[in-house]
Structure formats: C-alpha cells, structure tokens
Design a protein around this motif. Structure first.
Motif, PDB file in Angstrom:
ATOM      1  N   THR A 120      -0.770  -8.499  -8.573  1.00 48.69           N
ATOM      2  CA  THR A 120      -0.476  -7.994  -7.238  1.00 48.69           C
ATOM      3  C   THR A 120       0.225  -6.645  -7.319  1.00 48.69           C
ATOM      4  O   THR A 120       0.909  -6.327  -8.299  1.00 48.69           O
ATOM      5  CB  THR A 120       0.422  -8.966  -6.439  1.00 48.69           C
ATOM      6  OG1 THR A 120       1.757  -8.912  -6.964  1.00 48.69           O
ATOM      7  CG2 THR A 120      -0.090 -10.385  -6.522  1.00 48.69           C
ATOM      8  N   SER A 121       0.057  -5.870  -6.258  1.00 48.60           N
ATOM      9  CA  SER A 121       0.802  -4.623  -6.102  1.00 48.60           C
ATOM     10  C   SER A 121       0.850  -4.314  -4.616  1.00 48.60           C
ATOM     11  O   SER A 121      -0.189  -4.100  -3.983  1.00 48.60           O
ATOM     12  CB  SER A 121       0.125  -3.473  -6.859  1.00 48.60           C
ATOM     13  OG  SER A 121       0.899  -2.297  -6.748  1.00 48.60           O
ATOM     14  N   HIS A 122       2.050  -4.312  -4.059  1.00 51.89           N
ATOM     15  CA  HIS A 122       2.217  -4.118  -2.618  1.00 51.89           C
ATOM     16  C   HIS A 122       3.024  -2.857  -2.331  1.00 51.89           C
ATOM     17  O   HIS A 122       4.122  -2.692  -2.869  1.00 51.89           O
ATOM     18  CB  HIS A 122       2.911  -5.336  -1.992  1.00 51.89           C
ATOM     19  CG  HIS A 122       2.144  -6.606  -2.153  1.00 51.89           C
ATOM     20  ND1 HIS A 122       2.673  -7.729  -2.747  1.00 51.89           N
ATOM     21  CD2 HIS A 122       0.873  -6.923  -1.826  1.00 51.89           C
ATOM     22  CE1 HIS A 122       1.763  -8.690  -2.757  1.00 51.89           C
ATOM     23  NE2 HIS A 122       0.667  -8.221  -2.221  1.00 51.89           N
ATOM     24  N   MET A 125       0.766   1.453  -4.827  1.00 52.83           N
ATOM     25  CA  MET A 125      -0.318   2.313  -5.302  1.00 52.83           C
ATOM     26  C   MET A 125      -0.330   3.671  -4.616  1.00 52.83           C
ATOM     27  O   MET A 125      -0.662   4.688  -5.243  1.00 52.83           O
ATOM     28  CB  MET A 125      -1.671   1.617  -5.109  1.00 52.83           C
ATOM     29  CG  MET A 125      -2.842   2.373  -5.735  1.00 52.83           C
ATOM     30  SD  MET A 125      -4.423   1.506  -5.585  1.00 52.83           S
ATOM     31  CE  MET A 125      -4.785   1.785  -3.843  1.00 52.83           C
ATOM     32  N   PHE A 136      -6.195  -0.513 -13.792  1.00 54.72           N
ATOM     33  CA  PHE A 136      -6.859  -1.663 -13.189  1.00 54.72           C
ATOM     34  C   PHE A 136      -7.893  -2.277 -14.130  1.00 54.72           C
ATOM     35  O   PHE A 136      -8.017  -3.501 -14.214  1.00 54.72           O
ATOM     36  CB  PHE A 136      -7.518  -1.264 -11.870  1.00 54.72           C
ATOM     37  CG  PHE A 136      -6.555  -1.087 -10.731  1.00 54.72           C
ATOM     38  CD1 PHE A 136      -5.288  -1.645 -10.764  1.00 54.72           C
ATOM     39  CD2 PHE A 136      -6.917  -0.355  -9.597  1.00 54.72           C
ATOM     40  CE1 PHE A 136      -4.400  -1.493  -9.708  1.00 54.72           C
ATOM     41  CE2 PHE A 136      -6.033  -0.204  -8.536  1.00 54.72           C
ATOM     42  CZ  PHE A 136      -4.776  -0.762  -8.598  1.00 54.72           C
ATOM     43  N   TRP A 150      -4.824  -8.355  -6.155  1.00 54.26           N
ATOM     44  CA  TRP A 150      -4.411  -8.215  -4.756  1.00 54.26           C
ATOM     45  C   TRP A 150      -3.622  -6.914  -4.628  1.00 54.26           C
ATOM     46  O   TRP A 150      -2.549  -6.767  -5.199  1.00 54.26           O
ATOM     47  CB  TRP A 150      -3.563  -9.412  -4.359  1.00 54.26           C
ATOM     48  CG  TRP A 150      -2.991  -9.390  -2.976  1.00 54.26           C
ATOM     49  CD1 TRP A 150      -3.247  -8.492  -1.974  1.00 54.26           C
ATOM     50  CD2 TRP A 150      -2.041 -10.320  -2.432  1.00 54.26           C
ATOM     51  NE1 TRP A 150      -2.529  -8.803  -0.852  1.00 54.26           N
ATOM     52  CE2 TRP A 150      -1.794  -9.923  -1.097  1.00 54.26           C
ATOM     53  CE3 TRP A 150      -1.405 -11.449  -2.944  1.00 54.26           C
ATOM     54  CZ2 TRP A 150      -0.906 -10.606  -0.283  1.00 54.26           C
ATOM     55  CZ3 TRP A 150      -0.529 -12.134  -2.126  1.00 54.26           C
ATOM     56  CH2 TRP A 150      -0.282 -11.721  -0.810  1.00 54.26           C
ATOM     57  N   VAL A 151      -4.192  -5.970  -3.884  1.00 53.30           N
ATOM     58  CA  VAL A 151      -3.548  -4.678  -3.665  1.00 53.30           C
ATOM     59  C   VAL A 151      -3.274  -4.510  -2.183  1.00 53.30           C
ATOM     60  O   VAL A 151      -4.191  -4.551  -1.361  1.00 53.30           O
ATOM     61  CB  VAL A 151      -4.435  -3.518  -4.169  1.00 53.30           C
ATOM     62  CG1 VAL A 151      -3.723  -2.177  -3.948  1.00 53.30           C
ATOM     63  CG2 VAL A 151      -4.768  -3.694  -5.651  1.00 53.30           C
ATOM     64  N   VAL A 153      -1.684  -1.996   0.726  1.00 56.89           N
ATOM     65  CA  VAL A 153      -1.406  -0.571   0.912  1.00 56.89           C
ATOM     66  C   VAL A 153      -1.364  -0.231   2.405  1.00 56.89           C
ATOM     67  O   VAL A 153      -1.928  -0.946   3.228  1.00 56.89           O
ATOM     68  CB  VAL A 153      -2.497   0.300   0.251  1.00 56.89           C
ATOM     69  CG1 VAL A 153      -2.399   0.262  -1.262  1.00 56.89           C
ATOM     70  CG2 VAL A 153      -3.887  -0.128   0.718  1.00 56.89           C
ATOM     71  N   LEU A 196     -10.781   0.875  -0.920  1.00 54.92           N
ATOM     72  CA  LEU A 196     -10.518  -0.427  -1.536  1.00 54.92           C
ATOM     73  C   LEU A 196     -11.813  -1.101  -1.976  1.00 54.92           C
ATOM     74  O   LEU A 196     -11.869  -1.727  -3.044  1.00 54.92           O
ATOM     75  CB  LEU A 196      -9.744  -1.318  -0.553  1.00 54.92           C
ATOM     76  CG  LEU A 196      -8.360  -0.804  -0.150  1.00 54.92           C
ATOM     77  CD1 LEU A 196      -7.690  -1.778   0.804  1.00 54.92           C
ATOM     78  CD2 LEU A 196      -7.476  -0.565  -1.370  1.00 54.92           C
ATOM     79  N   ASN A 247      -5.042  -5.181   2.810  1.00 51.80           N
ATOM     80  CA  ASN A 247      -4.894  -6.025   1.628  1.00 51.80           C
ATOM     81  C   ASN A 247      -6.260  -6.274   1.008  1.00 51.80           C
ATOM     82  O   ASN A 247      -7.150  -6.857   1.641  1.00 51.80           O
ATOM     83  CB  ASN A 247      -4.257  -7.359   1.998  1.00 51.80           C
ATOM     84  CG  ASN A 247      -2.821  -7.216   2.463  1.00 51.80           C
ATOM     85  OD1 ASN A 247      -1.899  -7.263   1.680  1.00 51.80           O
ATOM     86  ND2 ASN A 247      -2.646  -7.017   3.771  1.00 51.80           N
TER      87      ASN A 247
END
Length: 252
Positions: A120-122, A125, A136, A150-151, A153, A196, A247
């Motif tokens: 995950t990265s919330h 990025m 990635f 799961w990104v 942004v 995305l 997301n």
C-alpha cells in the motif's frame, strides 16, 4: 476479530495529544482503509506500507494479526519531535517492522527480504521525485500470487479543480512551500484515473479496480464545501474521475 472502529478509538487514545485531533478528522478514512486491507488480504498476510508516516493504519493491521512493515523517511517537519519516536516505539512494541529511509535509495536491501500479500501507499506517490516504475516492478516481483497493490492518491482533475481552475484558483502548494524551503516536499505530480490504469497495465495486473472517495471534501477549509460534500459524495463515487481521492487496487 475485534471491531475495527473500537480498536481504532482505543489506539487513537494512546497517541500524543498533538496527533489526536488529526486522527479524529481522518477517522472515517482510516477505518475504511483498515477495512479494505482486511477484506483484500489473506488472514495473517504480510502488508508493506510505503510513505506510511505514523498514522495507525499498519499498527492496527498488526493488532489484527497481519505482519506489517512501514517505510518512510520521516523528514517532514511534522515528525521533528520526540512524539514521533514515542509513536514509532508503539509500532515496534506491537510487532510492526519500522524501516526509516528513502524507498528509492536506501531501503531495498531491507524490504525485499519479504513476500507481500499487499503493498500500500497512501498520499505518498504524488510527492515522489523519482519515477515509481522500477520500484513498483520490483515490489510486484516480491508479491505473492493474488496479492494486491493499493495506491491512494489525490485526483489531479477532480470536480472541484475543473470548476475553480478556470477562475485562477487551484494551486496545491503555496509559493513559500516551494520557493523558501531548501527541499520541496509538496506534490510533484498528481495522477488521474488514466494514469492509474497505465500503472496497473504496465504491471500486467490480472484485475484492476479504481475506487473514488471524497475525503478531502469532508475536511475542506470552506464550510460550504464541507456542507455539500455528504450530499454529492455518493453520486460522485459513481464516477471516480470526479472524486478528490483515487484508489487503485491492482491484483497480481
């Protein structure tokens, strides 16, 4: 499994007072994130969070039985206090693996010892000055079959920006944040839905889902925006490209 909302509130009370207000404002969002991690990751799986900061997302996932790793350089001014170390010690005592450093330069030898069931990265990025492509792909290789990237942004072309930019409003960063600080820590490039999809297809994801949310509207400085958000939010979520928060769920 313990009720997630109750566990969040109990964990929130353990944080230093200076952070509790921030957690209160983001309560619904963080609970939603934890619920999705639980729903989309096998029980006891390994979750890596890049740019995790010190929010209790991974801490609560650890308490729910997952193996969690958080990575962040913690260079933002908000972390420059002993309170940050207090929270990180809470993480470590609960079993969370804490890796402090730049994901692109000095943590690779530490994070690739694991096989991940979710990465995950919330809200991270958009701050990266490096292309995320190589990162990635490397993480993807270390993800188990069926794992999820799961990104989360901000959306560069959400509905509010489409309305306000023609009137000369819409800059994210202040001039002083960019010009006066020796290192710029603000948004470098906010993506949109197409970006995305591009990332997920580049990784050859087996399933791609993009979910729109409007968390920014609920805590917007304008009282008018905060007032209308609950009414328009359900309809905007039908069109993620209009939402303030995007997301990406890319399944391997």
């Amino acid at each position: 499994m313990q009720d997630i909302a109750t566990l969040f509130d109990e964990t929130r009370d353990l944080y230093p007072a200076k952070y509790q207000g921030i957690l209160d404002v983001n309560r619904s969002r963080l609970i939603w994130q934890i619920e999705n991690a639980v729903k989309r990751t096998k029980a006891g799986g390994t979750i890596l969070d890049i740019g995790a900061g010190i929010v209790p997302f991974m801490l609560i996932c650890q308490k729910l039985g997952f193996q969690t790793i958080v990575v962040d350089d913690l260079e933002d001014n908000t972390y420059a206090s002993s309170d940050t170390e207090h929270v990180l010690n809470m993480f470590r005592e609960a079993g969370v693996t804490v890796i402090q450093g730049d994901t692109f330069t000095d943590t690779a030898d530490k994070i690739y010892d694991y096989k991940f069931d979710m990465v995950t990265s919330h809200d991270s990025m958009e701050h990266w000055h490096n292309s995320p492509k190589r990162l990635f792909h490397n993480l993807w290789e270390n993800m188990n079959d069926g794992a999820t990237l799961w990104v989360g942004v901000p959306n560069c072309v959400n509905l509010r920006k489409r309305i306000t930019v023609p009137f000369g409003k819409g800059k994210w960063s202040t001039m002083s944040d960019w010009y006066e600080e020796p290192i710029f820590r603000g948004h470098v490039r906010e993506p949109d839905v197409g970006d995305l999809h591009y990332i997920a297809k580049d990784l050859d994801a087996s399933e791609i889902e993009i979910v729109g949310k409007n968390w920014l509207g609920y805590r917007h400085p304008s009282k008018f925006v905060r007032t209308i958000t609950p009414f328009i939010d359900p309809f905007m979520q039908l069109r993620p490209s209009l939402c303030s928060d995007l997301n990406l769920f890319a399944k391997k």
